[in-house]
Design an enzyme around this catalytic site. Structure first.
Site, PDB file in Angstrom:
ATOM      1  CD  GLU A   1      48.584  39.614  49.689  1.00  0.00           C
ATOM      2  OE1 GLU A   1      48.890  40.232  48.654  1.00  0.00           O
ATOM      3  OE2 GLU A   1      48.346  38.394  49.694  1.00  0.00           O
TER       4      GLU A   1
ATOM      5  CG  ASP B   1      40.081  37.770  44.506  1.00  0.00           C
ATOM      6  OD1 ASP B   1      39.007  38.375  44.457  1.00  0.00           O
ATOM      7  OD2 ASP B   1      40.381  36.903  43.663  1.00  0.00           O
TER       8      ASP B   1
ATOM      9  N   GLY C   1      40.974  35.543  49.786  1.00  0.00           N
ATOM     10  CA  GLY C   1      41.579  35.535  51.120  1.00  0.00           C
ATOM     11  C   GLY C   1      42.453  34.321  51.371  1.00  0.00           C
TER      12      GLY C   1
HETATM   13  P1  5GP Z   1      43.446  35.471  47.056  1.00  0.00           P
HETATM   14  O1  5GP Z   1      44.382  34.424  47.574  1.00  0.00           O
HETATM   15  O2  5GP Z   1      43.008  36.474  48.100  1.00  0.00           O
HETATM   16  O3  5GP Z   1      42.256  34.865  46.336  1.00  0.00           O
HETATM   17  O4  5GP Z   1      44.166  36.225  45.880  1.00  0.00           O
HETATM   18  C1  5GP Z   1      45.265  36.921  46.056  1.00  0.00           C
HETATM   19  C2  5GP Z   1      46.004  37.214  44.775  1.00  0.00           C
HETATM   20  O5  5GP Z   1      45.229  37.117  43.568  1.00  0.00           O
HETATM   21  C3  5GP Z   1      46.423  38.650  44.848  1.00  0.00           C
HETATM   22  O6  5GP Z   1      47.594  38.791  45.625  1.00  0.00           O
HETATM   23  C4  5GP Z   1      46.595  39.015  43.392  1.00  0.00           C
HETATM   24  O7  5GP Z   1      47.897  38.695  42.967  1.00  0.00           O
HETATM   25  C5  5GP Z   1      45.567  38.152  42.655  1.00  0.00           C
HETATM   26  N1  5GP Z   1      44.363  38.956  42.338  1.00  0.00           N
HETATM   27  C6  5GP Z   1      43.138  38.881  42.896  1.00  0.00           C
HETATM   28  N2  5GP Z   1      42.295  39.778  42.373  1.00  0.00           N
HETATM   29  C7  5GP Z   1      43.002  40.470  41.451  1.00  0.00           C
HETATM   30  C8  5GP Z   1      42.678  41.567  40.558  1.00  0.00           C
HETATM   31  O8  5GP Z   1      41.578  42.133  40.499  1.00  0.00           O
HETATM   32  N3  5GP Z   1      43.686  42.007  39.755  1.00  0.00           N
HETATM   33  C9  5GP Z   1      44.933  41.457  39.774  1.00  0.00           C
HETATM   34  N4  5GP Z   1      45.833  41.971  38.932  1.00  0.00           N
HETATM   35  N5  5GP Z   1      45.276  40.439  40.595  1.00  0.00           N
HETATM   36  C10 5GP Z   1      44.312  39.949  41.421  1.00  0.00           C
END
Ligand code: 5GP
Length: 172
Positions: free
Chosen positions: A95, A99, A101
């Site tokens: 991954e 963020d 998760g």
């Molecule tokens: P989660 O499902 O863990 O909330 O988010 C995962 C996805 O959100 C990551 O794979 C990524 O694509 C996007 N994401 C989360 N934080 C960031 C960040 O700080 N920068 C970027 N470019 N994408 C993020």
């Protein structure tokens, strides 16, 4: 707009050496089915697999969360699935960032249900401040503050993925 270097190319490379050494040790004498979670992890995954010395097969998966545009609604769907049956294989999900998760929790459930021999997670980045789902990261490169980062595969509106370092984007 300005981009500030947050984690340099050299620092990333050095940390990836350490993670790869750990992976080489953990999977010594075994084979690995590496699953690159598109799109954000494509550069991390490409660099990591070139440092891994056990035999690897590489596949790709893409998932997206839908519902509310800004905050994930809790629903994730698979847009692209792996090509092979992962039953009995050592699977390593790769991954870009954990963020909230949500994405990785969902992918973990889907992959676990397919009965791999083992299922582990490698993530380039982890933002503990935003975590909402309990996620175990087996190989983590960097834990970061709650900043929106770009580069080294990560985008802002599909741009900046090609930057060789991890940067922080700001509008000023
Ligand atoms: P989660 O499902 O863990 O909330 O988010 C995962 C996805 O959100 C990551 O794979 C990524 O694509 C996007 N994401 C989360 N934080 C960031 C960040 O700080 N920068 C970027 N470019 N994408 C993020």
């Amino acid at each position: 707009m300005a981009i500030e270097t947050y984690i340099s190319r050299e620092k990333i490379d050095q940390r990836l050496e350490e993670i790869a050494a750990q992976i080489n040790q953990d999977y010594a004498g075994q084979e690995l089915y590496v699953v690159c979670v598109l799109r954000g992890s494509f550069i991390f995954c490409a660099d990591l697999v070139r440092k891994i010395k056990v035999p690897v097969e590489i596949d790709f998966v893409a998932a997206s969360s839908y519902g509310d545009a800004k905050e994930s609604s809790g629903a994730v769907r698979i847009d692209l699935d792996v090509k092979k049956d992962i039953t009995g294989r050592n699977v390593l999900l790769v991954e870009d960032i954990v963020d909230t998760g949500l994405t990785i929790t969902y992918l973990n459930e889907i992959f676990e249900a397919r009965h791999p021999k083992s299922l582990k997670l490698a993530s380039l980045l982890y933002k503990p401040a935003r975590l909402k789902h309990d996620v175990k990261i087996d190989y983590l490169a960097f834990e970061i503050e709650d900043n929106f980062v770009i580069g080294y595969g990560l985008d802002y509106a599909q741009k900046y993925r090609e930057l060789p370092y991890i940067g922080i984007y700001s509008d000023d």
